[in-house]
Write an enzyme that holds these catalytic residues in place. Sequence first.
Site: not given
Ligand SMILES: Cc1cc2nc3c(=O)[nH]c(=O)nc-3n(C[C@H](O)[C@H](O)[C@H](O)COP(=O)(O)OP(=O)(O)OC[C@H]3O[C@@H](n4cnc5c(N)ncnc54)[C@H](O)[C@@H]3O)c2cc1C
Length: 382
Positions: A125, A129, A244, A337, A364
């Site tokens: 959402e 994430g 995964r 590269q 994932e």
């Molecule tokens: C092309 C695409 C397809 C997707 N398909 C699906 C789908 O089919 N279904 C679905 O449900 N989702 C889907 N997603 C969503 C995807 O799983 C999420 O984008 C991902 O899990 C990361 O969540 P976020 O984008 O909110 O990033 P955030 O959770 O906001 O993370 C931002 C950064 O903070 C870091 N971070 C956050 N928490 C921690 C922690 N505790 N420790 C260390 N670092 C942390 C993360 O690693 C990242 O680098 C998709 C995304 C994309 C881009």
Amino acid sequence: MDFELSDEQKDIKNAAREFAEKEFTEIARDYDQKESFPRDLWRKACGLGFVGLFIKEEYGGPGLGILDHSIVMEEFWRVDPGCGNILLAVFGAEFIQLYGREEQKKKYLPPLPRGEAIMGTAITEPDAGSDITAISTRAKKDRDGYIINGTKQFITNGSIADYLIVICVTEPEAESRFKRFSALLVESNRPGFEAIKITGKLGIRASDTAELTFSDVYVPKENLIGKEEGQGFYQTMQLFNMNRVVAASQGVGVAQGALDKAIKHVKQRKQFGKPIGAFQAVQFKIAEMATWVEAARALYYKAGWMIDNGKVDPKLISMAKWMAGEVGVKVANEALQLHGGYGYIADYDIERFYRDAKIVEIYEGTKEIEKNTIAREILGRI
Ligand SMILES: Cc1cc2nc3c(=O)[nH]c(=O)nc-3n(C[C@H](O)[C@H](O)[C@H](O)COP(=O)(O)OP(=O)(O)OC[C@H]3O[C@@H](n4cnc5c(N)ncnc54)[C@H](O)[C@@H]3O)c2cc1C
């Protein structure tokens, strides 16, 4: 100990490579540019039995394993990651197969390998994430069913799916935050469901991604996946365990495809009077890239083989996913590269692989989240 794929798996791998090379090569750049899902290609892949390999025979699939599905995914991604994601048209079928009731399995699984339906899984959402316990999409009990309100972000197949698994809050007051969630199956033709396609993605642009909104969407109680509410979080974790491994195979596929292109290029391109592949600095790069790919492949093979043999190991799965994601990005970078300026131009396709590779480090579970899992399994909660 046996490190060989079975003869059947070798045949599947070869058939997948042949199909991808024949069908993807000509159209890949075009679908990347127009950012649209290659429907005809997906139907062809269904017709030849590549889609939904893990779906059991009684539900219309061939009843193979997650490793078999991943091997095909690797070969598809090796030729083109965007087109390769046609295999994700069954994204969430694992969920139904594991946790669905018999009627749900009979209704929603058989159309998938036949190419008659596409599905997706909506977890993420705008404000939830990496932390999926922050999910706020609400499913309130109503008229022998549920009314759903909320927004899901970045959902694969979101604007083309016939139905989706949607993780919702059903018990906001549950003492354990892990017991607040349930998985509901939502058909995309229900009133109040809206999908807005997301364009402008960096890579895998032939793969559909959408934002979904649910405005008073009614689903009957039969659409609850599983026998009781409150299981959605645990079910999602199991889905991640399988997907995964699949994502890891994508990282290996994009890396292998980039390596193939680099090998071809360094043998052909001449500078200083010889092929650039004759320089030791270039040879070392090729040697390193090939070793990374082999190591990442061995990890996902083992993790997938273990799942198919009933031994789910979240630490190994996260190792496979993290490493394959990073290897995909590293190898695509080095391959670009090695192409020099030509690598920077769309005509050589390597720039597309460079863009496509990044997603495996994000979806994932980001690579940081994978490392959290690995460390937690090693150190325990400290
Ligand atoms: C092309 C695409 C397809 C997707 N398909 C699906 C789908 O089919 N279904 C679905 O449900 N989702 C889907 N997603 C969503 C995807 O799983 C999420 O984008 C991902 O899990 C990361 O969540 P976020 O984008 O909110 O990033 P955030 O959770 O906001 O993370 C931002 C950064 O903070 C870091 N971070 C956050 N928490 C921690 C922690 N505790 N420790 C260390 N670092 C942390 C993360 O690693 C990242 O680098 C998709 C995304 C994309 C881009």
